[in-house]
Design a protein around this motif. Sequence first.
Motif, PDB file in Angstrom:
ATOM      1  N   ASN A  50       2.438   9.573  -7.566  1.00  0.00           N
ATOM      2  CA  ASN A  50       1.251   9.118  -8.289  1.00  0.00           C
ATOM      3  C   ASN A  50       1.413   9.257  -9.797  1.00  0.00           C
ATOM      4  N   LEU A 266      -5.113   0.554   0.686  1.00  0.00           N
ATOM      5  CA  LEU A 266      -3.855   0.317  -0.020  1.00  0.00           C
ATOM      6  C   LEU A 266      -3.177  -0.964   0.460  1.00  0.00           C
ATOM      7  N   LEU A 284      -8.772   1.362  -4.551  1.00  0.00           N
ATOM      8  CA  LEU A 284      -7.394   1.560  -4.117  1.00  0.00           C
ATOM      9  C   LEU A 284      -7.053   3.027  -4.348  1.00  0.00           C
ATOM     10  N   SER A 285      -6.707   3.742  -3.279  1.00  0.00           N
ATOM     11  CA  SER A 285      -6.580   5.189  -3.391  1.00  0.00           C
ATOM     12  C   SER A 285      -5.720   5.742  -2.271  1.00  0.00           C
ATOM     13  N   ASN A 286      -4.918   6.760  -2.580  1.00  0.00           N
ATOM     14  CA  ASN A 286      -4.253   7.540  -1.527  1.00  0.00           C
ATOM     15  C   ASN A 286      -4.821   8.956  -1.482  1.00  0.00           C
ATOM     16  N   PRO A 298      -1.391   3.736  -5.500  1.00  0.00           N
ATOM     17  CA  PRO A 298      -2.304   2.599  -5.704  1.00  0.00           C
ATOM     18  C   PRO A 298      -1.862   1.676  -6.828  1.00  0.00           C
ATOM     19  N   VAL A 317      -9.458   1.875  -9.002  1.00  0.00           N
ATOM     20  CA  VAL A 317      -8.215   2.541  -8.621  1.00  0.00           C
ATOM     21  C   VAL A 317      -8.299   4.004  -9.032  1.00  0.00           C
TER      22      VAL A 317
END
Length: 397
Positions: A50, A266, A284-286, A298, A317
């Motif tokens: 990230n 994603l 959009l995200s982890n 993302p 995001v």
Amino acid sequence: MMSRRHYGGRNLARAVSFADLRRMAQRRLPRFVFEYLEGGAEQEVTLRRNRAVFDDIQLIPRTLVPLDRIDLSTTLLGSPVPLPVAAAPTGFSGLLWRHGDVALARACARMGVPFIQSTVSNARIEDVAAVPGLRHWFQLYVFRSEDFLERLLARAEAAGCEALVLTVDSSIFGNREWDKRNYRSGTDPTLANKIEVLRHPRWLASVPAKGVPSFGNLLEFLPENRRKMVHAANWARDAIDTGLDWDRVGWLRKRWTRPLLIKGLLCADDVAMALAQGADGVVLSNHGGRQLDGAVSPMSVLPAIAEAFAGRLTILVDSGFRRGTDVLKALALGADGVLLGRTLLYGLAAGGEAGAGRAFDILFEETRRAAALSGCRTRSEIVADRLVVPARGDPAY
């Protein structure tokens, strides 16, 4: 040889970067609390990725552009913001600072940006809604009980929450190994961690000494003997709906008439499904590297998703943002806005509302400076032509 170190004292004015606020937070918090804030899942590959993804996106500055006025204001969900950012939903903020959720909300109100309150925040929806001038969004974890969801949504509506942010990547709890190592079993810290807590008297005096906060939004559903935070956390994990699917999203869309955003996507196919179900936007995200280790950043999927869905969905995001240049890069790649998690929590843990405000001040200053040095005077001038982006398939991208 010159020795460099980040500032770690108590004077917030001396913090010139998020790294300084992080160091201040680390010194104030007990080790196991800081680990909860800082850590990721398993080997933390996604957590590192990230950050690494930003290093490989290069800015192409334009020069000889008049820079006497930089205005990055725009709108999010139809309402104006001075910078397209918002506070991401985060749980356990009350462990970082007494009444941490309200402190964060006040900092957001001062800056004029939205605050997304977590289902598992320590404050009640109504307590956050009472913050004057706040743009209040509510994040929802879906529990199996439909009655629970109905009552929670009704409270969010009555409190005036302008948007619902449905998190869909956490039906199964991520394997946060480093966090687990701080506990003998469950949520009982190891003896070493209990002793280490004594080295943090400021934290002790402001949080545990006044009663460890529980989850304000869950209390009405918990038995009397399970309302302490430890028991409430276990209840929430057991009650989460592991069968969450697109049909349930459709039910929520019919139930919630205000803007709906789906967080934790994603894959472009999932974004298309969100649009088909009537969502107004996606995040959009982890999950900040805290769920699936090895998941893509993302930022890596943002360009293609923005190209396919721009103008049809609000595209936000998060995950890994630590600099104003990071925000600039996300906006240039097509994001409508950025959610901030750890960046604000470092400030909160370092100095409460004032610390969160300092985090915002640093971010606003950095982003405006980065835009100016890139020759971008307005939000509309922050475009992909100002970037060199790694080719798809590059290991860092």
